[in-house]
Design an enzyme around this catalytic site. Sequence first.
Site, PDB file in Angstrom:
ATOM      1  CD  GLU A 105      10.591  79.393  82.301  1.00 13.33           C
ATOM      2  OE1 GLU A 105       9.587  79.243  83.139  1.00 13.33           O
ATOM      3  OE2 GLU A 105      11.669  78.382  82.681  1.00 13.33           O
ATOM      4  CD  GLU A 125      10.792  80.847  87.334  1.00 10.61           C
ATOM      5  OE1 GLU A 125      11.795  81.919  87.445  1.00 10.61           O
ATOM      6  OE2 GLU A 125      10.047  80.808  86.550  1.00 10.61           O
TER       7      GLU A 125
END
Length: 692
Positions: A105, A125
């Site tokens: 990210e 995640e």
Amino acid sequence: MSAEYKAEGNIAVITLTNPPVNGLGFATRHAIVEGMKLALNDDAITAIVITGAGKAFSGGADIKEFNSPKAFAEPSLHTVINVLESSEKPVIAAIHSVCMGGGLELALGCHYRLASPGAQIALPEVKLGILPGAGGTQRLPRVVGLELALNMIVSGTPIASEKLAKTALFNEVVEGDLMQAAFAFANKVAAVRPLPKVRDIKVDYPNYEAFLQFSRNTVRAMSGPFPAPLKCVEAVAAAVTKRFDDGMKLERDLFLELVQSTESKALRHAFFGERAASKLPDVPDDTPVRPIKSVAVIGAGTMGGGIAMNFANAGIPVQILEMKQEALDKGLATIRKNYENTLKKGKLTQEKFEQRVGLITGTLSYEEIAQADLVIEAVFEDMGVKEQVFKKLDEVMKQGAILASNTSTLDLDKIADFTKRPQDVIGTHFFSPANVMKLLEIVRGKKTANDVLATILGISKKIKKTGVVSGVCDGFIGNRMIEQYSRQAGFLLEEGCTPEQVDKAVEKLGFAMGPFRMGDLAGNDIGWYIRKRRYVEKPQITYSKTADLLCEMGRFGQKTGAGWYDYKPGDRKAYPSSVVNDMIVKHSADLGITRRKISDQEIVERLIYSLVNEAAYILEEGIATRASDIDMVYLTGYGFPLHTGGPMFYADTVGLPNVVMAMAKYAKGRHGDAWKPAPLLARLAEEGKTFN
Ligand code: 3HC
Ligand code: NAI
């Protein structure tokens, strides 16, 4: 500081320096922002390269911080990414090795991205029960497309950087020196304005509604008790259906909801539990290990064959020793058939098949195995036979070889004392089928040397097992606990349950199999054999006689076509058996018990709390090093539901005072003596503490 700032001529380099994987903890985030300030305030700097030191670009947000306020302290990862994205000078991510989660990210917030080939790219995640919470669900679809992004985010599976070379994720996948390429690239784009931002890209996917609906249906069907996968779809959908900032807000809300969920806490517990299990306080990380280049297995039966396959799969040659040619041929043929089945299913290439089969050879001679670095005994579970084998091993094996036993119930210290080198003896308790099950209980004898332990812990990783160390006791960690669980299951039958009712109650919670289906699979005669020994050795322990009566009927389980359930030829489905149910009802009557309706809650509590109470003894006696080790044993070896985090984590979640209170209730019933809380459990409950 967990990131270093350096000016290399007109290029600023910010290097993440937070080993082991440059997790984006508070100090690292803070240091990145400070580095950016320096770069932006220095007129000589024309571009900024951000990279990671050591073995990763970044493994993502620091998961260890998740339970502390530091995780959300400013500068948050959002803030850091905003600083990079809004920078007036170009920011280039130089990615290598590992770029995952928050690390990816962060890279997506940069204006440009360069990667070395082989870098593992992922938003994993979901495996921790959450979703990418720093823009991953909004930015990844913008660079790799909706479909690929959704797959990556819902599965969490890493993809090698070169496979993404054609997407807009990377400006270049660099074959040569990454930093040199990053400097050249930085100079090339130094004057580019306006700077490209991923957030400005539009996701173009005609007919996206149909695709998203299909994805929701598929993911819902596959995600079981875990909420995260479906929320991932919702967040990714926003990348096409909403404005960027609104999508970011939705992602944030979903992330905050998931991070608090029990399922996510359980998965994070399992992540750290798996890694903690390979560490022992008195065996330092730098303990030397013995090289294991060849292995021998004694006994080509059910366990020996599976054990040998583990080593062949890891590229280590294995010799299997048997007493008779016939038994050896049978064992080797079974191994070959197992590999052929995998080949047929397309899960193995022909080349790998040949390689693995070729690594396993058979012998009848101890002299031929004398040079093996590690020998694992998997012969009959009989102390006399083990004595013969270990005396022979002591006689023939080269000095320094590790002598391991796969015994599931016998005293390892006694086995070690059959040799003149008890320091080289260790237990390696594999679970059946040994080539499939993840758990390896590593049994540490009183005299086992530290380097032997460190070697086996390392080998366990190499053969892709979760190694958990247990001290010596009857049943080690897993089977000692299951004994109490099986006793309760038996008592429940006497008091009013059917096997089906008991199995269904725990299977509803997520157990792979209830105790009776499990018994039918493993063979009820194994427990019968052990109980017969216990009736002599420990007459004070009470058991329900139903399991003995079942075995007296010859119903050993699937292998005899009948057990607690009926089976049809060629069909593993368990059908409730009226014969067994009649036997159980008659047995209750013989005992003078009035059968009663028992709730699923009582079944679940009695089965799980009996495990937990025994585990508390195991922990206090030092048989297990830490509560999470016990959870790992149950998650990887006994089909305990992953979303509960294992028996100890489950008890912590319920609250130990509640566990003790329920136990006090059951103590008033039949066999109430089983419900005396272990001192550790009673103490922790009283102090309001948890196991983990
Ligand atoms: N945070 C903190 N510690 C981490 C970590 C992380 N993200 N990732 C790994 N570690 C630690 C491990 O706990 C272990 O510590 P230890 O040595 O003290 O036991 C050490 O790094 C090495 O880990 P492994 O033994 O797993 O090493 P490998 O080399 O086999 O694998 C890896 C490295 C592929 C990075 C693997 O550790 C991994 O998959 N990590 C998890 C990655 C992940 O899930 N990232 C997402 C985090 S959540 C997030 O980013 C939220 C964001 O969207 C806001
Ligand atoms: P098995 O009966 O299937 O195989 C034992 C093999 O050892 C036979 O092939 C036999 O010929 C051979 N053998 C016996 N004596 C020998 C000797 N002196 N020298 C060489 N070979 C000899 O038994 P299984 O199930 O494989 O069990 C082996 C060990 O693994 C036991 O200690 C058992 O308790 C343990 N174990 C078994 C599990 C299971 O589910 N079957 C699970 C975990 C451990």
